[in-house]
Structures are given as C-alpha cells and as structure tokens.
Motif scaffolding. Structure first.
Motif, PDB file in Angstrom:
ATOM      1  N   SER A 121       2.676   7.289  -7.779  1.00 53.04           N
ATOM      2  CA  SER A 121       2.611   5.879  -7.419  1.00 53.04           C
ATOM      3  C   SER A 121       3.072   5.035  -8.591  1.00 53.04           C
ATOM      4  CB  SER A 121       1.175   5.485  -7.032  1.00 53.04           C
ATOM      5  OG  SER A 121       0.307   5.661  -8.137  1.00 53.04           O
ATOM      6  N   ASP A 155       0.850  -1.192   0.000  1.00 49.00           N
ATOM      7  CA  ASP A 155       0.000   0.000   0.000  1.00 49.00           C
ATOM      8  C   ASP A 155       0.883   1.239   0.000  1.00 49.00           C
ATOM      9  OD1 ASP A 155      -3.013   0.780   0.490  1.00 49.00           O
ATOM     10  OD2 ASP A 155      -1.825   2.114   1.751  1.00 49.00           O
ATOM     11  N   ALA A 156       0.471   2.247  -0.738  1.00 47.63           N
ATOM     12  CA  ALA A 156       1.265   3.477  -0.826  1.00 47.63           C
ATOM     13  C   ALA A 156       1.424   4.160   0.521  1.00 47.63           C
ATOM     14  CB  ALA A 156       0.614   4.437  -1.831  1.00 47.63           C
ATOM     15  N   ASP A 157       0.456   3.972   1.416  1.00 40.86           N
ATOM     16  CA  ASP A 157       0.519   4.561   2.757  1.00 40.86           C
ATOM     17  C   ASP A 157       0.825   3.496   3.799  1.00 40.86           C
ATOM     18  OD1 ASP A 157      -0.204   7.085   1.715  1.00 40.86           O
ATOM     19  OD2 ASP A 157      -2.323   6.511   1.733  1.00 40.86           O
ATOM     20  N   GLY A 158       1.682   2.544   3.442  1.00 39.87           N
ATOM     21  CA  GLY A 158       1.983   1.438   4.338  1.00 39.87           C
ATOM     22  C   GLY A 158       2.650   1.870   5.621  1.00 39.87           C
ATOM     23  N   THR A 161       1.395  -3.389   6.535  1.00 38.77           N
ATOM     24  CA  THR A 161       1.380  -2.928   5.158  1.00 38.77           C
ATOM     25  C   THR A 161       2.752  -2.360   4.800  1.00 38.77           C
ATOM     26  OG1 THR A 161       0.480  -0.797   5.898  1.00 38.77           O
ATOM     27  CG2 THR A 161      -1.090  -2.441   5.094  1.00 38.77           C
ATOM     28  N   ASP A 205       8.261   0.687   5.318  1.00 37.24           N
ATOM     29  CA  ASP A 205       8.699   0.705   3.922  1.00 37.24           C
ATOM     30  C   ASP A 205       9.475  -0.562   3.615  1.00 37.24           C
ATOM     31  OD1 ASP A 205      11.621   1.090   4.300  1.00 37.24           O
ATOM     32  OD2 ASP A 205      11.019   3.042   5.084  1.00 37.24           O
ATOM     33  N   SER A 255       5.155  -0.051   2.051  1.00 39.83           N
ATOM     34  CA  SER A 255       5.204   0.972   1.009  1.00 39.83           C
ATOM     35  C   SER A 255       6.574   0.937   0.340  1.00 39.83           C
ATOM     36  CB  SER A 255       4.943   2.359   1.593  1.00 39.83           C
ATOM     37  OG  SER A 255       5.951   2.691   2.536  1.00 39.83           O
TER      38      SER A 255
END
Length: 312
Positions: free
Chosen positions: A288, A238-241, A277, A244, A279
């Motif tokens: 993204s 997810d981009a907002d995980g 999650t 990282d 990112s």
C-alpha cells in the motif's frame, strides 16, 4: 412512660429507637462508594488522575507550539506561518539560516528572544532545535459550514478533503500541502483519534495551512452525511475500493475525498457513508501507499480531470 410528679425521662420503653433500628437502610453501597473503603480510595485516586490528564491535555491544546530546527524555522517564516516569537539560543554559531531567520522575524514584527540552550531544550521537549525555535499560536480551526461556504464562494466545483483517523502529524501536514497544491478548498479533521495542527504538521505543510482552511468536526460520519445532503459526492480512498482511479466517474461534481488512516484505512461507518470507494492500482509486491501519498495521487487525478473539463 413517665412517672407522675417527676421531670425525669421515660423509664419504660426505648423511645422508638428499637423500632427505628429494625427499619432497613436500603441496599449496601458498592465498595467504591463506601467512604474509607480501599476500593473507594482507589476509585478516588483514579478519578483524580483522569482529571489531571484531562487538564494536562487541555493545557497542551491551548499552549503555543514550537517549530524547532534551522531549516524548519526558515521555511515557516518564508511561508508566512503565523508566529509570535523567535527563540535564539545564547552564543549560537550564526550561519546564513540563522541570519535569515532573525532578519525575516524582525521584518514581520515577530519578537526575537535570546534564551539559554537549556531553556530552548525545555521549550522544544528535547527536539533537535539547532539553536532556533519559532513559537506559533494554537491553531484556529474553521467549522464544517465555513469550509463548505468557502468552497462554494470560490466559483469552482467544491472540492474538500476529509481525514478519517490520520494520526501522524507529518501525514496531516503533507495532505494539507497536497490539497492546497491540487485545488482543494479545505481539509476537515475529526476531533477524536486524529492528528492536530501541531508544530510538526505546520512544518510539513510548508505553510499551506496558513492559506488553506482546516476545519474540525465533532462526528465525521454525521458531517459527511450532512454534506451528502447538501449535494456533495463522498468518495473514499481505500485499498479495497469498489472502483479504481482510472475508471472512477468523477468530472466536475462537488466532491469530498475521504482519506483513511495509515494502517486500517477507512473505518466501517465512514466507508458505509461514502457514495463509492476508490483504489489506486499498483505493481505487484507493493502492499500500500502512505496515506499522504495516496491522497496526493487521487487529488492530482481529480485536478487533471477538472482541468481537462475546463472548470479550473
């Protein structure tokens, strides 16, 4: 009452008809339930259209797919994509690709059929087929249990990929190709709001779908919970995980990587089901990554860490 000595019916009273007429007939039916009412006719027509749509969708699911185009057909035959027929347009200008496609189809026992170009246009829904079309049967999906069993029998820590709302068949094919390249043991799709194994997905996977099991789940969230109960770690991309890719704590754990849709990412229920999650850090100014590219980056990092740990 009846007069004495006559066979005629009653001459006094209503025979109960008046009393019955005073009895209630229940609530008035809704307009769409009243025979002959315009609303009822509209509802019946809508139901008929919905049934026709379901029948058409079911027929489409059961119908074979056609891979169109000279390069895609040759690539599919090289990758041993299961095929049932090769359609060749009449009076086609044969080049090396056409010759190779016909030769490989003959060697594999695939039927070779010459058809008018208009017929090939119809079979491929107007796609740019360049005179060649390869018919592949409807895809046979594995069950989630079969995916997990295959992963456990591999002798390696299970690595599965689940897709949450990936609707572009090109992205689906690319993710399957990346999953096969980086050591995943299977890919799971939800039965709703997801691309299926169409001819486009077959072509994009470059034959990887013939080697890597692809399963389907009725309810993705419930299936992820069942896999979590089996001891698998659920990691959502997810981009907002919450973490990282550089600092994530993944070594050789049994793992499920969940890739979200091209636009909205992971759905709320799936995100809440994930153990964490992940990112991917990117340079400023880039919003993204494509879903298939992001999935490939994460799978490549997992494969690198597993190689470093000496488990693959």
């Amino acid at each position: 009452m009846r007069k004495q000595g006559t066979k005629k019916g009653s001459v006094v009273g209503s025979g109960g008809r008046r009393r019955k007429g005073l009895q209630g007939k229940g609530p008035t039916p809704k307009a769409e339930h009243r025979p002959g009412h315009p609303a009822q006719r509209r509802a019946a027509a809508a139901a008929a259209r919905a049934e026709q749509k379901r029948a058409t969708a079911k027929k489409a699911e059961e119908a074979p797919e056609i891979i169109a185009g000279r390069n895609p057909v040759v690539e599919a035959l090289r990758a041993d994509v299961p095929a049932t027929a090769l359609y060749v347009a009449l009076n086609i200008d044969a080049d090396d690709r056409v010759t190779e496609a016909v030769r490989m189809a003959a060697d594999k026992g695939v039927s070779i059929l010459e058809v008018p170009r208009t017929e090939l246009d119809r079979k491929t829904d107007g796609a740019v087929h360049q005179g060649l079309g390869l018919q592949v049967p409807p895809f046979s999906y594995a069950t989630p249990d079969e995916l997990l069993q295959t992963a456990r029998e591999s002798g390696e820590p299970p690595l599965l990929v689940a897709l949450d709302g990936v609707t572009d068949p090109r992205n689906l094919g690319a993710i399957i190709r990346s999953a096969a390249a980086f050591g995943a043991h299977g890919v799971l799709l939800p039965s709703r709001r997801s691309a299926g194994m169409t001819a486009v997905a077959w072509r994009t996977s470059a034959g990887a779908a013939a080697r890597l099991p692809v399963g389907m789940a009725t309810n993705l969230t419930r299936q992820l919970k069942e896999w979590a109960a089996e001891g698998l770690l659920i990691a959502g991309l997810d981009a907002d995980g919450s973490t990282d890719i550089d600092t994530m704590n993944i070594d050789v754990d049994p793992l499920v990587v969940v890739v979200g849709s091209e636009g909205r990412g992971l759905s709320r229920l799936v995100r809440e089901t994930c153990d964490f999650t992940v990112s991917i850090p990117m340079a400023s100014g880039v919003e993204s990554l494509n879903a298939s590219v992001a999935g490939a980056v994460l799978l490549a990092e997992i494969a690198r860490r597993r190689r470093a740990a000496g488990r693959v």
